[in-house]
Scaffold this motif. Structure first.
Motif, PDB file in Angstrom:
ATOM      1  N   GLU A  93       0.483  -1.358   0.081  1.00  0.00           N
ATOM      2  CA  GLU A  93       0.303  -0.165  -0.052  1.00  0.00           C
ATOM      3  C   GLU A  93       1.020   1.181   0.043  1.00  0.00           C
ATOM      4  N   GLN A  94       1.523   0.970   0.763  1.00  0.00           N
ATOM      5  CA  GLN A  94       2.760   2.327   0.879  1.00  0.00           C
ATOM      6  C   GLN A  94       3.707   2.530  -0.792  1.00  0.00           C
ATOM      7  N   GLN A  95       3.555   1.449  -0.610  1.00  0.00           N
ATOM      8  CA  GLN A  95       4.333   2.332  -2.802  1.00  0.00           C
ATOM      9  C   GLN A  95       3.722   2.129  -3.574  1.00  0.00           C
ATOM     10  N   ALA A  96       2.011   1.939  -3.428  1.00  0.00           N
ATOM     11  CA  ALA A  96       1.169   1.837  -4.525  1.00  0.00           C
ATOM     12  C   ALA A  96       0.955   3.686  -4.439  1.00  0.00           C
ATOM     13  N   ILE A  97       0.694   4.291  -3.209  1.00  0.00           N
ATOM     14  CA  ILE A  97       0.515   5.425  -2.708  1.00  0.00           C
ATOM     15  C   ILE A  97       1.855   6.315  -3.527  1.00  0.00           C
ATOM     16  N   THR A 102       4.501   5.952  -5.429  1.00  0.00           N
ATOM     17  CA  THR A 102       4.306   5.341  -6.901  1.00  0.00           C
ATOM     18  C   THR A 102       2.836   5.985  -7.877  1.00  0.00           C
ATOM     19  N   GLY A 103       2.291   6.371  -7.302  1.00  0.00           N
ATOM     20  CA  GLY A 103       0.574   6.599  -7.643  1.00  0.00           C
ATOM     21  C   GLY A 103      -0.217   5.123  -9.048  1.00  0.00           C
ATOM     22  N   LEU A 104       0.790   3.581  -8.430  1.00  0.00           N
ATOM     23  CA  LEU A 104       0.024   2.733  -9.340  1.00  0.00           C
ATOM     24  C   LEU A 104      -0.904   1.904  -7.902  1.00  0.00           C
ATOM     25  N   GLY A 105      -1.719   1.108  -9.070  1.00  0.00           N
ATOM     26  CA  GLY A 105      -2.216   0.367  -7.593  1.00  0.00           C
ATOM     27  C   GLY A 105      -2.248  -1.192  -7.097  1.00  0.00           C
ATOM     28  N   ILE A 106      -1.886  -0.873  -5.758  1.00  0.00           N
ATOM     29  CA  ILE A 106      -1.829  -2.096  -5.285  1.00  0.00           C
ATOM     30  C   ILE A 106      -1.462  -3.575  -5.945  1.00  0.00           C
ATOM     31  N   GLY A 107      -2.456  -3.766  -6.437  1.00  0.00           N
ATOM     32  CA  GLY A 107      -2.690  -5.203  -7.735  1.00  0.00           C
ATOM     33  C   GLY A 107      -1.862  -4.850  -8.481  1.00  0.00           C
ATOM     34  N   SER A 137       3.840   1.663 -15.369  1.00  0.00           N
ATOM     35  CA  SER A 137       5.052   0.918 -14.544  1.00  0.00           C
ATOM     36  C   SER A 137       6.382   1.772 -14.253  1.00  0.00           C
ATOM     37  N   VAL A 138       6.940   1.268 -15.075  1.00  0.00           N
ATOM     38  CA  VAL A 138       7.795   1.572 -15.342  1.00  0.00           C
ATOM     39  C   VAL A 138       8.839   3.307 -14.765  1.00  0.00           C
ATOM     40  N   ALA A 139       7.932   3.590 -15.609  1.00  0.00           N
ATOM     41  CA  ALA A 139       8.339   5.236 -15.601  1.00  0.00           C
ATOM     42  C   ALA A 139       7.661   5.739 -14.164  1.00  0.00           C
ATOM     43  N   ALA A 140       6.856   5.208 -13.987  1.00  0.00           N
ATOM     44  CA  ALA A 140       6.247   5.476 -12.325  1.00  0.00           C
ATOM     45  C   ALA A 140       7.203   5.015 -11.136  1.00  0.00           C
ATOM     46  N   ALA A 187      10.310   7.435 -11.638  1.00  0.00           N
ATOM     47  CA  ALA A 187      10.519   8.711 -11.084  1.00  0.00           C
ATOM     48  C   ALA A 187      10.561   9.073 -10.209  1.00  0.00           C
ATOM     49  N   THR A 188       9.481   7.588  -8.913  1.00  0.00           N
ATOM     50  CA  THR A 188       9.531   7.986  -7.127  1.00  0.00           C
ATOM     51  C   THR A 188      11.078   8.133  -7.289  1.00  0.00           C
ATOM     52  N   TYR A 189      11.517   6.864  -7.069  1.00  0.00           N
ATOM     53  CA  TYR A 189      12.754   6.340  -6.131  1.00  0.00           C
ATOM     54  C   TYR A 189      13.911   7.381  -6.760  1.00  0.00           C
TER      55      TYR A 189
END
Length: 80
Positions: free
Chosen positions: A23-27, A29-34, A49-52, A55-57
């Protein structure tokens, strides 16, 4: 050809940033938990997904991802 997450490297980097749960990783990165679950389970990564994640990290593609090409199954030898 498919892109896969380096799961251990990702888990380590996410944890260093305080993102221990899916959940923390999804929030972050802006990606879904799934999506996070699929990636962490070895599923293929989309360009989104790669871009998110990159960019996040703030990392390079090769720090967290690998491109895998399918290998052909060996052809059985035919008896002569």
């Amino acid at each position: 050809m498919s892109i896969h997450l380096r799961t251990v490297a990702f888990a380590d980097l996410a944890a260093l940033n305080g993102h221990h749960t899916y959940e923390q990783q999804a929030i972050a990165t802006g990606l879904g938990i799934g999506t996070i679950h699929r990636l962490r389970s070895g599923g293929p990564a989309s360009s989104t997904s790669v871009a998110a994640i990159v960019a996040t990290y703030g990392v390079d593609f090769s720090d967290l991802f690998v491109i895998e090409t399918p290998t052909a199954a060996p052809t059985p030898a035919v008896a002569a």
